[in-house]
Design a protein around this motif. Structure first.
Motif, short mmCIF file in Angstrom:
data_model
loop_
_atom_site.label_atom_id
_atom_site.label_comp_id
_atom_site.label_asym_id
_atom_site.label_seq_id
_atom_site.Cartn_x
_atom_site.Cartn_y
_atom_site.Cartn_z
N LYS A 20 47.56 47.13 29.91
CA LYS A 20 48.09 46.44 31.08
C LYS A 20 47.74 47.24 32.35
N GLU A 21 47.65 46.52 33.44
CA GLU A 21 47.40 47.17 34.73
C GLU A 21 48.50 46.78 35.71
N TYR A 22 48.94 47.76 36.49
CA TYR A 22 50.01 47.54 37.47
C TYR A 22 49.66 48.24 38.78
N ASP A 62 37.63 37.95 30.68
CA ASP A 62 38.88 37.86 31.45
C ASP A 62 39.25 36.40 31.71
N ARG A 63 40.54 36.15 31.71
CA ARG A 63 41.05 34.80 32.00
C ARG A 63 42.01 34.86 33.18
N PHE A 89 44.28 38.51 30.26
CA PHE A 89 44.77 37.66 31.34
C PHE A 89 44.95 38.50 32.61
N VAL A 90 44.36 38.03 33.71
CA VAL A 90 44.25 38.85 34.92
C VAL A 90 44.51 38.04 36.19
N LEU A 91 44.82 38.77 37.27
CA LEU A 91 44.93 38.12 38.57
C LEU A 91 43.55 37.78 39.11
N SER A 92 42.60 38.70 38.93
CA SER A 92 41.22 38.45 39.34
C SER A 92 40.29 39.04 38.29
#
Length: 329
Positions: free
Chosen positions: A98-100, A291-292, A282-285
């Motif tokens: 995950k990325e934050y 990536d989705r 699943f990503v914001l960009s």
């Protein structure tokens, strides 16, 4: 409108939704339930539930939907949803990468480690520089041990940790640290005092502080919760804030990382913004193959009050959005 590819119906699927800050993850799923259940996209459950399931809270006729890892009310960003058989795939998103990005406000600790909680302790912050933060971040990279916050829903002997803290019940044993991996961690913005954040007005009273100390002293006899005398003086200068970005393994507590980082800087700190920009694929960009991207909550929110006219194929706006982003199971 451009044509969209429609898989064989009905579908079981996964898709990502972009959660806003404020509401709980579950409240948004509950709000979405009528939309999903009435759509021809998804398999409609039988009108009469089997007797052995009659005690379940899910309403008869509701499409089965779940989430792959909740977000705190304060947080925004990626929330992976599963519909139908897609719910069986959600466990893979608990342990995925995950990325934050998160904003830390220095000088104040809260019971929840974020701005939703109450002030527990204040400490000096003016000595913290951008260079000191960059240096301190190195201590939190790679494989590290993390202790979950005592004000969390993590259970010990069947009781949430926050119940021990609120009621002054000594912990029966130490909170077990967990091993997590911080793949990357960097300072991306130094706000200094140029921001609109402030410490929470709500604060623990003396009885609440004593209760929290009593809970912690079950495992740490020297535990105290005291303000630094120098920090209790009112100051017109806003406390320092900065933004860090991280890529971490599943199970990582971002709030704990910010709390521990602030202490390593000889200060106190808590989370005031938190965005999950990646949950697995699943990503914001999109930045990587596979990536989705995800559907903004505003699409569903609009549909709840005004679904709008269907297109020539019978699909409303929110259904078209889901069709463009779903992963069929």
């Amino acid at each position: 409108m451009p044509k969209i590819t429609v898989p064989p119906l009905p579908v079981s699927c996964l898709f990502g939704m972009i959660k806003p800050s404020g509401p709980t993850s579950m409240s948004l799923l509950n709000d979405m339930q009528p939309l999903l259940s009435k759509s021809r996209l998804f398999e409609q459950p039988p009108l009469e539930a089997p007797k052995r399931k009659k005690k379940r809270s899910k309403k008869v006729g509701d499409v089965k939907v779940g989430q792959g890892g909740t977000l705190d009310p304060l947080a925004d960003g990626i929330l992976v949803l599963g519909v139908g058989k897609g719910t069986k795939k959600l466990t893979e998103f608990l342990d995925c990468t995950k990325e934050y990005s998160t904003t830390c406000l220095l000088g104040c600790e809260t019971d929840s480690y974020d701005s939703e909680g109450a002030r527990v302790r204040i400490a000096p912050w003016k000595h913290v520089t951008k260079e000191k933060v960059v240096e301190a971040l190195n201590k939190f990279k790679g494989e590290i041990k993390q202790t979950p916050p005592i004000f969390s829903a993590l259970k010990m002997d069947g009781k949430p940790l926050y119940e021990y803290a609120r009621n002054g019940i000594p912990l029966p044993r130490p909170i077990e640290p967990r091993t997590v991996t911080v793949h990357s961690l960097e300072l991306v913005e130094w706000k200094g005092s140029d921001h609109s954040f402030s410490w929470p007005e709500k604060a623990l009273n003396e009885d609440q502080k004593k209760a929290m100390e009593a809970a912690i002293r079950g495992v740490d006899k020297t535990a105290t919760i005291e303000d630094d005398p120098e920090s209790t003086v009112q100051d017109e200068v806003k406390p320092t804030a900065f933004v860090i970005k991280m890529k971490v393994s599943g199970g990582t507590y971002v709030r704990s990382l910010v709390h521990d980082l602030a202490r390593a800087l000889g200060s106190a700190g808590h989370v005031v913004t938190l965005t999950r920009s990646r949950q697995g694929r699943f990503v914001l960009s999109s930045t990587e193959d596979g990536d989705r991207t995800c559907v903004p909550w505003s699409v569903f929110e609009k549909a709840l009050t005004d679904p709008g006219a269907a297109d020539e194929d019978g699909w409303t706006e929110w259904e078209r959005e889901v069709l463009q982003h779903l992963e069929v199971i």
